[in-house]
Design a protein around this motif. Structure first.
Motif, PDB file in Angstrom:
ATOM      1  N   LEU A  52       1.978  -7.124   6.953  1.00 57.76           N
ATOM      2  CA  LEU A  52       1.544  -5.806   6.507  1.00 57.76           C
ATOM      3  C   LEU A  52       0.225  -5.393   7.145  1.00 57.76           C
ATOM      4  CD1 LEU A  52       2.372  -6.134   2.695  1.00 57.76           C
ATOM      5  CD2 LEU A  52       3.705  -4.939   4.433  1.00 57.76           C
ATOM      6  N   LEU A  53      -0.621  -6.366   7.424  1.00 55.66           N
ATOM      7  CA  LEU A  53      -1.934  -6.067   7.979  1.00 55.66           C
ATOM      8  C   LEU A  53      -1.924  -5.946   9.500  1.00 55.66           C
ATOM      9  CD1 LEU A  53      -4.090  -8.461   5.763  1.00 55.66           C
ATOM     10  CD2 LEU A  53      -4.199  -5.967   5.751  1.00 55.66           C
ATOM     11  N   ALA A  54      -1.005  -6.633  10.145  1.00 50.61           N
ATOM     12  CA  ALA A  54      -1.015  -6.651  11.613  1.00 50.61           C
ATOM     13  C   ALA A  54      -0.320  -5.409  12.181  1.00 50.61           C
ATOM     14  CB  ALA A  54      -0.317  -7.915  12.114  1.00 50.61           C
ATOM     15  N   PRO A  55      -0.709  -4.974  13.363  1.00 45.86           N
ATOM     16  CA  PRO A  55      -0.013  -3.858  14.012  1.00 45.86           C
ATOM     17  C   PRO A  55       1.341  -4.311  14.544  1.00 45.86           C
ATOM     18  CG  PRO A  55      -1.705  -4.711  15.465  1.00 45.86           C
ATOM     19  CD  PRO A  55      -1.868  -5.443  14.168  1.00 45.86           C
ATOM     20  N   GLU A  56       2.204  -3.357  14.801  1.00 45.66           N
ATOM     21  CA  GLU A  56       3.514  -3.660  15.351  1.00 45.66           C
ATOM     22  C   GLU A  56       3.558  -3.265  16.827  1.00 45.66           C
ATOM     23  OE1 GLU A  56       6.462  -1.362  13.367  1.00 45.66           O
ATOM     24  OE2 GLU A  56       5.601   0.576  13.933  1.00 45.66           O
ATOM     25  N   ALA A  93      -1.105  -1.763   5.362  1.00 46.86           N
ATOM     26  CA  ALA A  93      -2.352  -2.525   5.397  1.00 46.86           C
ATOM     27  C   ALA A  93      -3.034  -2.520   4.031  1.00 46.86           C
ATOM     28  CB  ALA A  93      -3.285  -1.952   6.462  1.00 46.86           C
ATOM     29  N   TYR A  94      -3.034  -1.365   3.369  1.00 51.39           N
ATOM     30  CA  TYR A  94      -3.617  -1.256   2.027  1.00 51.39           C
ATOM     31  C   TYR A  94      -2.851  -2.148   1.044  1.00 51.39           C
ATOM     32  CZ  TYR A  94      -4.968   0.868  -2.415  1.00 51.39           C
ATOM     33  OH  TYR A  94      -5.406   1.071  -3.705  1.00 51.39           O
ATOM     34  N   ARG A  95      -1.539  -2.165   1.155  1.00 44.41           N
ATOM     35  CA  ARG A  95      -0.737  -3.028   0.275  1.00 44.41           C
ATOM     36  C   ARG A  95      -1.011  -4.502   0.551  1.00 44.41           C
ATOM     37  NH1 ARG A  95       4.420  -3.022   1.141  1.00 44.41           N
ATOM     38  NH2 ARG A  95       4.964  -3.650  -0.980  1.00 44.41           N
ATOM     39  N   GLY A  96      -1.220  -4.858   1.829  1.00 41.50           N
ATOM     40  CA  GLY A  96      -1.530  -6.246   2.157  1.00 41.50           C
ATOM     41  C   GLY A  96      -2.846  -6.691   1.554  1.00 41.50           C
ATOM     42  N   VAL A  97      -3.868  -5.849   1.640  1.00 44.13           N
ATOM     43  CA  VAL A  97      -5.158  -6.182   1.012  1.00 44.13           C
ATOM     44  C   VAL A  97      -5.009  -6.290  -0.496  1.00 44.13           C
ATOM     45  CG1 VAL A  97      -7.501  -5.338   0.621  1.00 44.13           C
ATOM     46  CG2 VAL A  97      -6.478  -5.150   2.894  1.00 44.13           C
ATOM     47  N   THR A  98      -4.234  -5.391  -1.091  1.00 44.50           N
ATOM     48  CA  THR A  98      -4.031  -5.422  -2.542  1.00 44.50           C
ATOM     49  C   THR A  98      -3.285  -6.679  -2.969  1.00 44.50           C
ATOM     50  OG1 THR A  98      -3.950  -3.005  -2.542  1.00 44.50           O
ATOM     51  CG2 THR A  98      -3.137  -4.115  -4.500  1.00 44.50           C
ATOM     52  N   LEU A  99      -2.340  -7.131  -2.168  1.00 43.10           N
ATOM     53  CA  LEU A  99      -1.635  -8.377  -2.483  1.00 43.10           C
ATOM     54  C   LEU A  99      -2.600  -9.555  -2.537  1.00 43.10           C
ATOM     55  CD1 LEU A  99       1.654  -8.128  -0.365  1.00 43.10           C
ATOM     56  CD2 LEU A  99       1.485  -8.248  -2.855  1.00 43.10           C
ATOM     57  N   ARG A 224       2.718  -0.353  -6.760  1.00 41.51           N
ATOM     58  CA  ARG A 224       3.811   0.595  -7.025  1.00 41.51           C
ATOM     59  C   ARG A 224       3.411   2.012  -6.607  1.00 41.51           C
ATOM     60  NH1 ARG A 224       4.260  -2.582 -11.986  1.00 41.51           N
ATOM     61  NH2 ARG A 224       2.954  -1.053 -13.066  1.00 41.51           N
ATOM     62  N   ARG A 225       2.168   2.368  -6.867  1.00 42.97           N
ATOM     63  CA  ARG A 225       1.710   3.706  -6.526  1.00 42.97           C
ATOM     64  C   ARG A 225       1.633   3.904  -5.010  1.00 42.97           C
ATOM     65  NH1 ARG A 225      -2.230   3.473  -9.586  1.00 42.97           N
ATOM     66  NH2 ARG A 225      -3.893   2.978  -8.126  1.00 42.97           N
ATOM     67  N   ALA A 226       1.255   2.846  -4.284  1.00 43.45           N
ATOM     68  CA  ALA A 226       1.144   2.964  -2.822  1.00 43.45           C
ATOM     69  C   ALA A 226       2.493   3.158  -2.156  1.00 43.45           C
ATOM     70  CB  ALA A 226       0.458   1.719  -2.265  1.00 43.45           C
ATOM     71  N   ALA A 227       3.585   2.758  -2.848  1.00 41.15           N
ATOM     72  CA  ALA A 227       4.914   2.894  -2.242  1.00 41.15           C
ATOM     73  C   ALA A 227       5.312   4.358  -2.020  1.00 41.15           C
ATOM     74  CB  ALA A 227       5.954   2.201  -3.125  1.00 41.15           C
ATOM     75  N   ALA A 228       4.605   5.288  -2.688  1.00 35.98           N
ATOM     76  CA  ALA A 228       4.947   6.707  -2.517  1.00 35.98           C
ATOM     77  C   ALA A 228       4.390   7.277  -1.219  1.00 35.98           C
ATOM     78  CB  ALA A 228       4.425   7.508  -3.714  1.00 35.98           C
ATOM     79  N   TRP A 229       3.464   6.577  -0.597  1.00 35.49           N
ATOM     80  CA  TRP A 229       2.808   7.093   0.605  1.00 35.49           C
ATOM     81  C   TRP A 229       3.298   6.357   1.844  1.00 35.49           C
ATOM     82  CZ3 TRP A 229      -0.496  11.190   0.858  1.00 35.49           C
ATOM     83  CH2 TRP A 229      -1.007  11.664  -0.352  1.00 35.49           C
TER      84      TRP A 229
END
Length: 370
Positions: A52-56, A93-99, A224-229
């Motif tokens: 999630l944090l790394a670029p593709e 990336a935001y979800r990865g930090v939150t995890l 859950r909230r970040a999944a909307a963006w």
């Protein structure tokens, strides 16, 4: 325009990638490692957040319809297209930090839960270890004096200055002190196998458990909230073969939002509140058992404070009598003195036990000495 977008987007990829690749703080050598559960949770979070944090990196090759009305290549001519570049999903990336933050909260919850479990494992022996050590110290200091008094009484018996009843009475009281010292030492050995306590007051541990559990739910709601963006950055090389291009680079920023996210805020708030309420409603839940144990410990503390005052008054009274009779030299007074020496030793041992146990209870309950 394409040149400006490309060179503006690509540095963002590099900066985000470097930020995500920062190493975790190193643990000083000799410091105990984290609990295995914390290591497991952090490792799982690191594994999930790594992608999630790394670029593709992406690339494609194919044939497309292209051309230029004013150029050498007619419109609609099939042309080979090569595309390659880097992409970065800011929301991922935001979800990865939150995890990773949630893994730390789960680790905090586990540590508090484990510390409270160690307290439950001690059960009625909670706080007894320092009390036993204090009592044994007093008894070990008093037993040699008791043995000396017994030998002196035996000598008086041989010379006819004492009776067998007096000898048996003193020997019985001395054996009671020896038995108490022996039982105390055995209790110390038994308690030595119990896991050490964390040293934190129980109310603080219970509060930490609630706070960490609430933080886990809050961060779960954030995921859950970040999944909307969906916010994506893409940039790289894009060339149409045989088609004239000034700069074969591109950069794209895409932002999308799922309208269902507007209904998530209230649902997440209800879920967080319901989780706290569900924890409080459990009849045999772990927090409820901790609360009952705290009530029992506070009751024990009050009773032992009362007993300590009584023992302290009695000890002071007998010590005063002992000082008075030590100046007298009659045989009957010496027999009473011997009784007082052993009785004062027993009361001092009980006093030391109560004082040390109350100090341990105050530390567990987060109280200060009165």
């Amino acid at each position: 325009m394409k040149r400006a977008i490309a060179w503006g987007v690509l540095p963002c990829f590099a900066a985000l990638h470097l930020a995500s690749a920062q190493p975790s703080p190193s643990v000083p050598e000799g410091t105990p490692g984290p609990p295995a559960w914390c290591e497991f949770t952090r490792s799982v979070a690191s594994a999930e957040s790594a992608v999630l944090l790394a670029p593709e990196i992406f690339g494609s090759a194919g044939v497309v319809n292209a051309g230029d009305a004013s150029g050498d290549t007619p419109l609609g001519t099939q042309t080979l297209r090569l595309t390659a570049g880097l992409g970065y999903n800011v929301v991922s990336a935001y979800r990865g930090v939150t995890l990773r933050r949630r893994a730390e909260a789960e680790c905090r919850r586990y540590k508090a839960f484990s510390a409270l479990q160690r307290v439950f494992q001690a059960g009625p022996d909670l706080g007894a270890a320092p009390a036993l050590a204090a009592r044994l110290s007093v008894l070990e200091a008093a037993l040699p004096e008791g043995a000396r008094l017994l030998e002196s009484l035996r000598a008086d018996l041989r010379e006819g200055r004492a009776t067998v009843e007096e000898l048996n009475g003193l020997q019985l009281r001395l054996e009671q002190l020896r038995a108490l010292a022996h039982d105390t030492a055995r209790e110390q050995e038994r308690l030595a196998h119990l896991p050490p306590a964390s040293g934190q007051p129980l109310p603080a541990l219970l509060q930490e458990l609630h706070a960490a559990d609430d933080e886990v739910e809050r961060l779960t709601g954030t995921l859950r909230r970040a999944a909307a963006w969906d916010i994506r950055l893409r940039g790289g090389y894009d060339e149409l073969i045989d088609v004239r291009q000034d700069v074969p680079l591109f950069g794209v920023l895409t932002v999308s939002y799922n309208l269902g996210g507007g209904w998530q805020a209230k649902a997440n708030a209800r879920a967080r509140s319901a989780r706290q309420q569900a924890s409080a409603e459990e009849v045999e839940g772990f927090p409820q058992r901790v609360e009952r144990m705290l009530q029992d410990l506070r009751t024990t503390q009050r009773l032992e404070e009362t007993r300590l005052r009584e023992v302290s008054v009695l000890t002071s009274d007998l010590e005063g009598q002992l000082r008075e009779v030590q100046a007298l030299e009659t045989v009957k007074v010496r027999r009473f003195r011997d009784y007082l020496v052993l009785e004062v030793a027993r009361l001092r041992a009980e006093q030391a036990w109560l004082q040390a146990h109350l100090e341990a209870l105050r530390a567990l309950l987060g109280n200060t000495a009165p």
